[in-house]
Scaffold this motif. Sequence first.
Motif, short mmCIF file in Angstrom:
data_model
loop_
_atom_site.label_atom_id
_atom_site.label_comp_id
_atom_site.label_asym_id
_atom_site.label_seq_id
_atom_site.Cartn_x
_atom_site.Cartn_y
_atom_site.Cartn_z
N LEU A 260 -48.99 -72.30 11.14
CA LEU A 260 -49.24 -71.38 12.25
C LEU A 260 -50.20 -70.27 11.85
O LEU A 260 -51.01 -69.82 12.66
CB LEU A 260 -47.92 -70.78 12.74
CG LEU A 260 -47.98 -69.99 14.05
CD1 LEU A 260 -48.38 -70.89 15.20
CD2 LEU A 260 -46.63 -69.33 14.34
N LEU A 261 -50.17 -69.88 10.58
CA LEU A 261 -51.02 -68.78 10.10
C LEU A 261 -52.39 -69.25 9.64
O LEU A 261 -53.22 -68.43 9.21
CB LEU A 261 -50.30 -68.04 8.96
CG LEU A 261 -48.98 -67.38 9.33
CD1 LEU A 261 -48.40 -66.63 8.12
CD2 LEU A 261 -49.13 -66.42 10.51
N PHE A 262 -52.67 -70.55 9.72
CA PHE A 262 -54.01 -71.05 9.39
C PHE A 262 -55.05 -70.44 10.32
O PHE A 262 -56.23 -70.36 9.99
CB PHE A 262 -54.06 -72.57 9.53
CG PHE A 262 -53.50 -73.32 8.36
CD1 PHE A 262 -52.68 -72.71 7.44
CD2 PHE A 262 -53.77 -74.66 8.19
CE1 PHE A 262 -52.15 -73.41 6.36
CE2 PHE A 262 -53.25 -75.37 7.11
CZ PHE A 262 -52.44 -74.75 6.20
N TYR B 218 -48.74 -84.49 12.88
CA TYR B 218 -50.12 -84.44 13.36
C TYR B 218 -50.27 -83.31 14.37
O TYR B 218 -50.24 -83.52 15.58
CB TYR B 218 -50.51 -85.80 13.95
CG TYR B 218 -50.42 -86.88 12.90
CD1 TYR B 218 -51.50 -87.15 12.07
CD2 TYR B 218 -49.24 -87.60 12.69
CE1 TYR B 218 -51.43 -88.12 11.07
CE2 TYR B 218 -49.15 -88.57 11.70
CZ TYR B 218 -50.25 -88.81 10.89
OH TYR B 218 -50.16 -89.75 9.90
N VAL B 219 -50.43 -82.10 13.84
CA VAL B 219 -50.45 -80.89 14.67
C VAL B 219 -51.68 -80.02 14.39
O VAL B 219 -51.75 -78.90 14.86
CB VAL B 219 -49.17 -80.05 14.46
CG1 VAL B 219 -47.95 -80.80 14.94
CG2 VAL B 219 -49.02 -79.65 13.01
N GLN C 35 -43.94 -78.31 21.25
CA GLN C 35 -44.60 -77.28 20.46
C GLN C 35 -43.60 -76.31 19.83
O GLN C 35 -43.83 -75.77 18.76
CB GLN C 35 -45.57 -76.48 21.34
CG GLN C 35 -46.67 -77.31 21.96
CD GLN C 35 -47.49 -76.51 22.95
OE1 GLN C 35 -47.76 -75.34 22.72
NE2 GLN C 35 -47.89 -77.13 24.05
N ARG C 36 -42.51 -76.12 20.51
CA ARG C 36 -41.53 -75.09 20.10
C ARG C 36 -40.99 -75.32 18.69
O ARG C 36 -40.83 -74.37 17.92
CB ARG C 36 -40.38 -75.06 21.10
CG ARG C 36 -39.47 -73.84 20.95
CD ARG C 36 -38.26 -73.93 21.88
NE ARG C 36 -38.65 -74.29 23.23
CZ ARG C 36 -38.13 -75.33 23.90
NH1 ARG C 36 -37.22 -76.08 23.35
NH2 ARG C 36 -38.53 -75.59 25.13
N LYS C 37 -40.71 -76.55 18.34
CA LYS C 37 -40.08 -76.86 17.05
C LYS C 37 -40.93 -76.37 15.89
O LYS C 37 -40.45 -75.69 14.98
CB LYS C 37 -39.83 -78.36 16.93
CG LYS C 37 -39.10 -78.74 15.65
CD LYS C 37 -38.83 -80.24 15.60
CE LYS C 37 -38.12 -80.62 14.31
NZ LYS C 37 -37.86 -82.08 14.23
N LEU C 38 -42.22 -76.73 15.89
CA LEU C 38 -43.11 -76.33 14.79
C LEU C 38 -43.28 -74.82 14.75
O LEU C 38 -43.22 -74.21 13.68
CB LEU C 38 -44.47 -76.99 14.94
CG LEU C 38 -45.51 -76.43 13.95
CD1 LEU C 38 -45.38 -77.10 12.61
CD2 LEU C 38 -46.92 -76.53 14.48
N VAL C 39 -43.50 -74.21 15.90
CA VAL C 39 -43.75 -72.77 15.96
C VAL C 39 -42.53 -71.99 15.47
O VAL C 39 -42.66 -71.04 14.70
CB VAL C 39 -44.14 -72.34 17.38
CG1 VAL C 39 -44.29 -70.82 17.46
CG2 VAL C 39 -45.46 -73.00 17.78
N ALA D 54 -42.33 -67.69 21.75
CA ALA D 54 -42.18 -69.03 21.18
C ALA D 54 -41.04 -69.81 21.84
O ALA D 54 -41.12 -71.02 22.02
CB ALA D 54 -41.94 -68.93 19.68
N LYS D 55 -40.00 -69.10 22.22
CA LYS D 55 -38.85 -69.75 22.85
C LYS D 55 -39.17 -70.29 24.24
O LYS D 55 -38.41 -71.08 24.79
CB LYS D 55 -37.68 -68.77 22.90
CG LYS D 55 -37.12 -68.44 21.53
CD LYS D 55 -36.05 -67.36 21.57
CE LYS D 55 -35.53 -67.04 20.17
NZ LYS D 55 -34.54 -65.93 20.16
N LYS D 56 -40.29 -69.85 24.81
CA LYS D 56 -40.71 -70.32 26.13
C LYS D 56 -41.70 -71.48 26.07
O LYS D 56 -42.14 -71.98 27.09
CB LYS D 56 -41.34 -69.15 26.91
CG LYS D 56 -40.38 -68.00 27.20
CD LYS D 56 -41.10 -66.88 27.93
CE LYS D 56 -40.15 -65.70 28.19
NZ LYS D 56 -40.84 -64.58 28.88
#
Length: 211
Positions: free
Chosen positions: A207-209, A51-52, A182-186, A175-177
């Motif tokens: 992410l590209l949506f 659910y993101v 959030q980090r996992k999905l990105v 993304a690593k920050k």
Amino acid sequence: MKFKKLLLITVLTAGSVAFLSTTPKQAEATTIKDSTVEKITSNKNLTKQGYVLNVKDPSGKIYVGKANYKHGLKTSEPFKAKTINWKKIKNIKFRIEKMATAKKAAIFGAPQYFVASKDKKYSGWTTRSGLSYYFANTKAMKNVMKPLKRIIDRDSSSLKNAKNKKDFNLALKAAKKLPANQRKLVMLSLNQIKKDGNLENRSKNILLFEF
């Protein structure tokens, strides 16, 4: 003899005209039929990301109620039921449950997605433009999205391009920050981009949506 030849020519000409006048109609009917037939499938990779998603001005209706959720799973055609304005559910997260594509996607256009809230109270079909990553507009995520947008805006999104590669690495660094939730999905999305070698696979990368 001349009369028979004339009669034969007349019959053949009339037949040719009839054939030419009916053939395009038959082809047109076939095209219309193929373009409206949809294939509803599951996409485990998109669904398991959870659910993101946020709904933003969907192309379809947002239905209210679990019964409508169950009905919506079976068809992407609009139906009569209780609905809600998307502006009233901006803070509710959705996930992708199903995808609908035509047998001839080139004729039909973009795929549609059936999304639902965790409690299945809200659900509906929409295109990619009606969805966005829930945290896309946070300050931390903007540092990821800005370099990706620069890549999208160029003539080619190939990571072989030096400028694109530099911007992609900036997105990875940002993304690593990100917070752990959030980090996992990105990172999953960015790794998919890296594997593809470009940013063209937008219909299968959450992410590209946003673009």
